[in-house]
Design an enzyme around this catalytic site. Structure first.
Site, PDB file in Angstrom:
ATOM      1  N   GLU A 143      -5.033  -8.499   0.955  1.00 29.46           N
ATOM      2  CA  GLU A 143      -5.674  -8.119   2.223  1.00 29.46           C
ATOM      3  C   GLU A 143      -7.156  -7.929   1.973  1.00 29.46           C
ATOM      4  OE1 GLU A 143      -4.262  -4.724   4.435  1.00 29.46           O
ATOM      5  OE2 GLU A 143      -2.165  -5.310   4.132  1.00 29.46           O
ATOM      6  N   GLU A 171       0.809  -1.220   0.000  1.00 29.69           N
ATOM      7  CA  GLU A 171       0.000   0.000   0.000  1.00 29.69           C
ATOM      8  C   GLU A 171       0.847   1.278   0.000  1.00 29.69           C
ATOM      9  OE1 GLU A 171      -2.900  -0.195   3.146  1.00 29.69           O
ATOM     10  OE2 GLU A 171      -3.768  -2.053   2.413  1.00 29.69           O
TER      11      GLU A 171
HETATM   12  O1  IFM Z   1      -4.051  -2.790   9.286  1.00 28.12           O
HETATM   13  C1  IFM Z   1      -4.036  -2.299   7.987  1.00 28.12           C
HETATM   14  C2  IFM Z   1      -2.866  -2.866   7.207  1.00 28.12           C
HETATM   15  O2  IFM Z   1      -1.663  -2.614   7.847  1.00 28.12           O
HETATM   16  C3  IFM Z   1      -2.814  -2.251   5.841  1.00 28.12           C
HETATM   17  N1  IFM Z   1      -4.072  -2.355   5.162  1.00 28.12           N
HETATM   18  C4  IFM Z   1      -5.262  -1.978   5.895  1.00 28.12           C
HETATM   19  C5  IFM Z   1      -5.296  -2.661   7.248  1.00 28.12           C
HETATM   20  C6  IFM Z   1      -6.569  -2.246   8.011  1.00 28.12           C
HETATM   21  O3  IFM Z   1      -6.583  -0.867   8.201  1.00 28.12           O
END
Ligand code: IFM
Length: 477
Positions: free
Chosen positions: A380, A175
């Protein structure tokens, strides 16, 4: 009765974590502070004054945590390496004790038949690189500073030399939008700077870091090594079809997604992005050869998705947590003024994010079309809920199961329409340090009692284990 949805043979069922969110052991083994140590120890930056000093103590509980993953039937685990644990100043030789932790982790995973996916950077820049004003700007070093991209490539090479014999899948960055725009734009993430030009410079240097690291990885890894990046592209919707709202959608799409996918997939920044931001920068920090470096061939693209973003033309209001990461004092959307963010319809999770799986479907289909032949992973996806053990110590989380079920149904629909989706990583394995929210938000499939560090798989973990074992989507509860 309808048939259960089946996923393709070999589809990876994983869970993800990140070093600063779970490891703890912040001062052990030669590890030095990262920008997140500095930020979390600065009063007022993280809810409740929480820090990652201990987190879920995964550094010390590694063997039990891997055994837990195996007991849940996971076939893959996505974790990140803490840069300051391996290369404390961000320069120079590696600390073997730091690398040893990851060697043991990977060996434990392989012993249990769990495939490791290693992420090199999940936001914990060595503080020394942020503080470096020598080659950097007067305001500091860090990602707005080109040199950081070169330091990252060296670090990538070091980790690849050490672990390339046992890890096949390598993710450069997680990200980068958050690193650039929350870290240097809105300032709700480390290092907490609020400078729109620094945010754009950081975005470019993160992309350059990815490209340089990809070259270093390719040189150090065996032929079967695979390289990817995990983005959090935004599923942006315009609130109405009015031209001004559609234009707001276009501008946010450029700043959230195409600012990365342009150079990565197509070797160019989008013209509309350059025009939208021309008032604040001429982009002269992009050197001629950078774009070819960034377009290094990828073996897969990781997509992180939680909720869509709904915009209209209007008075600036920073997204009130839709894309997560803390209420912001200042908009992270450098150069995209006069945009109003709206709460999408639908049930909200504890983050205040609407559960809307159509955003995931749209993103999978978008990249299926935009990057034909490029395998996709959902690196994710998940949800925070206010989980609590009942009197018997059981943690029931039907909301999370419903969220996962609906998103996996959307993923299956994309598969059925041709998207080359190869795996899914639930965020997160464990409850952990949720950045500016500290420990107040629980994303884990496994409940962590932070006072005792006891782990209790929630009902979603058992549900997910059934999915991982059968490759068939179990019904929601
Ligand atoms: O916890 C975070 C992660 O580190 C990166 N993506 C989003 C998740 C939830 O906010």
């Amino acid at each position: 009765m309808s048939c259960p949805l089946r996923f393709p043979p070999g589809f990876l069922w994983g869970a993800a974590t990140a070093a600063y969110q779970v490891e703890g052991a912040a001062r052990e083994g030669g590890r030095t502070p990262s920008i997140w140590d500095t930020f979390s120890h600065t009063p007022g930056k993280v809810l409740g004054g929480d820090t990652g000093d201990i987190a879920a103590d995964h550094f010390h509980r590694r063997p039990q945590d891997v055994a837990l993953m195996a007991s849940l039937g996971l076939t893959a685990y996505r974790f990140s390496v803490s840069w300051p644990r391996v290369q404390p100043t961000g320069r120079g030789p590696a600390v073997q004790r730091g690398l040893d932790f990851y060697r043991r982790l990977v060996d434990d995973l392989l012993d249990h038949g769990i495939r490791p996916l290693l992420t090199l950077y999940h936001w914990d820049l060595p503080q020394e690189l942020e503080a470096d004003v020598h080659g950097g700007t007067a305001a500091g070093g860090g990602w707005p500073h080109r040199e950081t991209a070169h330091r990252f490539a060296d670090y990538a090479g070091i980790v690849a030399e050490a672990l390339g014999d046992r890890v096949q899948w390598w993710t450069t960055l997680n990200e980068p939008w958050c690193s650039a725009f929350l870290g240097y734009g809105s300032g709700v993430h480390a290092p907490g700077r609020s400078d729109p030009v620094a945010a754009l410079r950081a975005a470019h240097h993160l992309s350059l870091a990815h490209g340089l690291a990809a070259q270093a990885l390719r040189a150090a890894l065996p032929a079967h090594g695979r390289i990817m990046i995990s983005l959090n592209p935004a599923a942006v919707r315009a609130r109405t079809r009015a031209p001004a709202d559609l234009d707001a959608q276009r501008r946010v799409d450029a700043l959230a997604t195409r600012i990365f996918t342009g150079p990565l997939l197509h070797g160019a920044y989008p013209d509309d992005l350059l025009a939208d931001t021309a008032r604040i920068t001429d982009w002269s920090f992009v050197h001629d050869s950078d774009l070819a470096v960034i377009k290094h061939p990828l073996d897969a693209l990781g997509i992180n998705y939680y909720t869509p973003t709904v915009v209209s033309a209007g008075t600036d209001n920073a997204p009130p947590r839709h894309d997560g990461h803390g209420a912001s004092a200042r908009s992270p959307w450098a150069g995209a003024e006069h945009i109003a963010f709206h709460r999408p319809p639908g049930e909200c999770t504890a983050m205040g994010w609407a559960a809307d799986p159509s955003g995931l479907y749209d993103l999978l289909m978008r990249f299926h079309r935009e990057a034909p032949g490029l395998p996709l992973y959902i690196t994710e996806n998940g949800a925070a809920y206010e989980d609590k053990p009942d009197a018997a110590g059981t943690v029931h989380d039907p909301g999370r199961i419903a969220y996962l079920h609906s998103h996996l149904t959307a993923a299956h629909r994309a598969l059925a329409r041709g998207a080359d989706l190869r795996g899914y990583f639930l965020w997160s394995l464990l409850d952990n340090f949720e950045w500016a929210y500290g420990y107040s938000k629980r994303f884990g499939a496994v409940y962590v009692d932070f006072a005792t560090q006891a782990r209790t798989p929630k009902s979603s973990a058992h549900w997910y284990a059934r999915l991982a074992r059968t490759n068939e989507l179990p019904p929601p509860p």
